[in-house]
Scaffold this motif. Structure first.
Motif, short mmCIF file in Angstrom:
data_model
loop_
_atom_site.label_atom_id
_atom_site.label_comp_id
_atom_site.label_asym_id
_atom_site.label_seq_id
_atom_site.Cartn_x
_atom_site.Cartn_y
_atom_site.Cartn_z
N ASP A 124 0.86 -1.19 0.00
CA ASP A 124 0.00 0.00 0.00
C ASP A 124 0.89 1.23 0.00
O ASP A 124 2.09 1.14 -0.30
CB ASP A 124 -0.96 -0.02 1.19
CG ASP A 124 -0.24 -0.15 2.53
OD1 ASP A 124 0.97 0.16 2.60
OD2 ASP A 124 -0.89 -0.56 3.51
N GLY A 125 0.35 2.37 0.34
CA GLY A 125 1.10 3.62 0.32
C GLY A 125 2.24 3.67 1.32
O GLY A 125 3.18 4.46 1.17
N SER A 126 2.20 2.81 2.35
CA SER A 126 3.25 2.85 3.36
C SER A 126 4.29 1.75 3.18
O SER A 126 5.34 1.79 3.81
CB SER A 126 2.64 2.75 4.76
OG SER A 126 1.94 1.54 4.89
N GLY A 127 4.01 0.76 2.33
CA GLY A 127 5.03 -0.25 2.08
C GLY A 127 4.48 -1.62 1.79
O GLY A 127 3.28 -1.82 1.66
N ARG A 187 6.17 0.17 -2.61
CA ARG A 187 5.18 1.14 -2.15
C ARG A 187 4.24 1.41 -3.32
O ARG A 187 4.67 1.45 -4.47
CB ARG A 187 5.87 2.42 -1.69
CG ARG A 187 4.98 3.41 -1.02
CD ARG A 187 5.74 4.62 -0.49
NE ARG A 187 6.14 5.48 -1.59
CZ ARG A 187 7.38 5.84 -1.87
NH1 ARG A 187 8.37 5.42 -1.13
NH2 ARG A 187 7.65 6.63 -2.88
N THR A 241 -1.40 6.23 -3.08
CA THR A 241 -1.35 5.92 -1.65
C THR A 241 -2.66 5.35 -1.13
O THR A 241 -2.68 4.67 -0.12
CB THR A 241 -0.98 7.17 -0.83
OG1 THR A 241 -1.91 8.22 -1.14
CG2 THR A 241 0.43 7.62 -1.14
#
Length: 143
Positions: free
Chosen positions: A100-103, A116, A120
């Protein structure tokens, strides 16, 4: 000084033009040096001063007009064979851990990469295929 033939002076001029070519890496000096060699040839076959100068000017200008655009075009072209991280852009990968947007983690070219999501707000689940858009350090940006 009067004992030296004109063709020798043209060769001295060509050598003198070769020095800034090497020092500055400006190919135009090399083209002028080739023009001076052509003028030396014209002088050695008996051409007068006007013929020598015209030969120098015509050959130098022709080289600059023809060779310089070709060289500029080759300088701006990207290499045909992409290597390193450039070779990974545009390839497909398989999601190993939710991305996802965080990893997350993906398998790209037989290696495990951190990844990533480009968007996001969008997440990719395990087993899904994704496209690599960019590589930032050791992280693949996917979509």
């Amino acid at each position: 000084m009067n004992d030296i033939d004109a063709w020798v002076w043209w060769l001295v001029g060509a050598a003198a033009l070769g020095i800034p070519l090497v020092v500055t890496a400006m190919p135009e000096f090399g083209m002028f040096a080739v023009g001076a060699v052509a003028a030396a040839i014209a002088a050695s076959v008996g051409g007068g001063a006007v013929v020598q100068v015209l030969t120098f000017v015509i050959v130098s200008v022709a080289l600059i007009a023809v060779v310089r655009p070709i060289a500029a075009r080759h300088r701006t072209q990207r290499p045909q064979l992409a290597t390193g991280v450039d070779a990974l852009k545009g390839r497909q990968a398989v999601v190993l851990e939710r991305v996802d947007g965080s990893g997350g983690r993906i398998k790209l070219a037989g290696e495990v990469w951190s990844a990533r999501s480009l968007d996001t707000g969008h997440a990719y689940e395990v087993g899904q295929e994704v496209d690599v858009v960019e590589i930032e350090g050791a992280t693949a940006i996917v979509m």
